[in-house]
Structure formats: C-alpha cells, structure tokens
Design an enzyme around this catalytic site. Structure first.
Site, PDB file in Angstrom:
ATOM      1  CG  LEU A  70      -1.968  -1.033   1.393  1.00 14.34           C
ATOM      2  CD1 LEU A  70      -2.560  -1.086   2.584  1.00 14.34           C
ATOM      3  CD2 LEU A  70      -2.934  -0.851   0.281  1.00 14.34           C
ATOM      4  CG  ASP A  71       0.359   4.464  -2.856  1.00 19.40           C
ATOM      5  OD1 ASP A  71       1.013   3.650  -3.412  1.00 19.40           O
ATOM      6  OD2 ASP A  71      -0.776   4.835  -3.362  1.00 19.40           O
ATOM      7  CE  LYS A  72       6.076   8.197   4.826  1.00 18.62           C
ATOM      8  NZ  LYS A  72       7.176   9.013   4.944  1.00 18.62           N
ATOM      9  NE  ARG A 180      -2.087   8.818  -4.487  1.00 21.11           N
ATOM     10  CZ  ARG A 180      -0.828   8.749  -4.024  1.00 21.11           C
ATOM     11  NH1 ARG A 180       0.053   7.724  -3.845  1.00 21.11           N
ATOM     12  NH2 ARG A 180      -0.214  10.146  -3.966  1.00 21.11           N
TER      13      ARG A 180
END
Length: 264
Positions: A70-72, A180
C-alpha cells in the site's frame, strides 16, 4: 553499495487475522511498507520483525513476507506471508486477480453515475518520473470499479453540485497508484492527495469546501484512501478469508466533518 541490516522495532501493530502461514494487518497511514536503500528503519517490515518469529524469505532480505504493498499514506488491510508456501500461493492469487480488494476514497466532487468502471493503461509519467499516469501506449492494463456511497454539499455555494463524495472502489487489477490515477482521470481526485490533482487554494473546488472540511484535510498525512476489505481463499487451507479494516482517526475525522453536509 552498503548492505542494509534490518532491525526489529517494538511498535504496536493491529492484526486482523493470523495463523501459521500468514497474517493480515491494518496498516496505518504514514508508514512505509518495507525498507529501501534510502530508508532502513521505521517501516512495517521493521515492526513485523518484532511481532513475527518467521517471515517468508521469497521477497528478499528487504521485503520478508511482503506480497503486495500500500502507498505510504494509504491505510488499511495488507496480507503478509509467514511461509514460502503461503507466499507462492498468494502471488498466484494476486496474478489471477482472484482476490477482493475494496477501498474507501473521499474525493472532490461526485460522479454523476451511481457506479462505473474506469479503464486505462498505467505507467510512468513521461513528464514526471516520480508520478504514474494514464498512457495511450505502453503501460499496464488497469481496471477500477467504483460505487458512490455518499454525496456531500451545502446547496448554498456558487454550485449546487456536491463538493465531495465517498466512493467504494474495487480493484480488478493492482497497479502502482491505480486508484489515485484513475479517479484523477475522471476529475474526482482523492482529498489530501499531495501528488495527483491537488488544487491550489484559489481553485473553486477547494474554495467550495467548508472551512471545517479544509481543516480536517490539512490534518491528513496524505490522501484519504483506505483499504477497507480484503478477501481471498487461504493459499494453504482453502478457507475463505474476509476482513474489514477500520479507517484511521484522521480519515474518520474528515468523514465526520463531511457528514454534516451529507446530501439526502
């Protein structure tokens, strides 16, 4: 290149499911998943090394147990492999897209349709290599399905259209920054996203937000995107697993600020 030595870190970790082969955690926002050449500490892997005796080594020395990321600043459900057998099985599950991955996204505006599908190849942006983009040629096939859950608006601004909405996004594929990029491509970028579709303070879609909503967005570490549901068949036992991850406090606070303006 200097070889990195990973150190276990005694920090709390919310476990949603665990057995001898794998575990599922609720990753908080602001936490990088695994170390890299530029970050040796302060990652989820460092925390896992403290809580878990054995992790699969297939991912390499910097990514023990890591099957997906997962993105930060994206929070939510993330599965970790403890054994090589589980790791190989999970890789196969992800490659076949035989997994349910459902996200909540708080976005600018609201799609006109109750539900829809976004398709478009995703690859590195030709103008900014740090960003991903929809590409007419090249890239990797990507498909996201969305469903509108709630709309938020006052009806007293310069436009009667909703200024924000909560979407449920289901991934058919899993590309870097997929949700996104896809949501930004239909003009509904994720609130708080520092990379894609972030408006300036002079743009109407930012000025249309109530002050308390803007304040709540300012307290986010990044995008208001949360991996709510993860479901798949256990790669070893075949058991059906489905977990729901509670959103973090910052996400809940923003949702509460928006809820005051919920449109019926």
């Amino acid at each position: 290149m200097k070889k990195l030595e990973l150190h276990a870190e005694d920090k709390p970790m919310e476990i949603l499911f665990q057995d001898e082969h794998l575990l599922i955690v609720n990753k908080p926002p602001g936490l990088t998943v695994h170390p890299s050449d530029t970050q040796a500490d302060g990652t989820l892997v460092n925390i896992l090394l403290h809580h878990v005796k054995d992790l699969s080594g297939i991912g390499g020395t910097l990514r023990p147990g890591i099957v997906h990321r997962l993105d930060k600043n994206t929070s939510g459900a993330l599965v970790i492999s403890k054994t090589d057998r589980a790791h190989q099985g999970l890789v196969d599950i992800f490659s076949r897209h035989d997994i349910d991955r459902v996200y909540w996204a708080l976005v600018f505006g609201a799609p006109e349709l109750l539900s829809g599908t976004i398709r478009g190849n995703i690859g590195r942006s030709t103008s900014d290599r740090k960003k991903m983009a929809l590409l007419k040629t090249g890239g990797r096939h990507a498909v996201s399905h969305y469903r509108k859950l709630e709309e938020f608006g006052r009806g007293t601004t310069r436009s009667t259209k909703p200024f924000a909405s909560r979407l449920e996004v289901t991934l058919e594929t899993g590309r870097t920054h997929q949700i996104r990029v896809h949501l930004n491509s239909i003009s509904h970028s994720v609130l708080g996203d520092p990379t894609y579709g972030t408006p300036s303070e002079t743009q109407s879609k930012w000025k249309d937000l109530p002050a308390e909503v803007r304040e709540a967005i300012g307290k986010l570490p990044g995008q208001a995107l949360h991996a709510r549901v993860l479901g798949f068949r256990h790669p070893v036992s075949g058991e059906k697993i489905r977990v729901e991850a509670e959103p973090p406090e910052q996400f809940k606070n923003l949702l509460a600020a928006l809820a005051v303006f919920k449109k019926s």
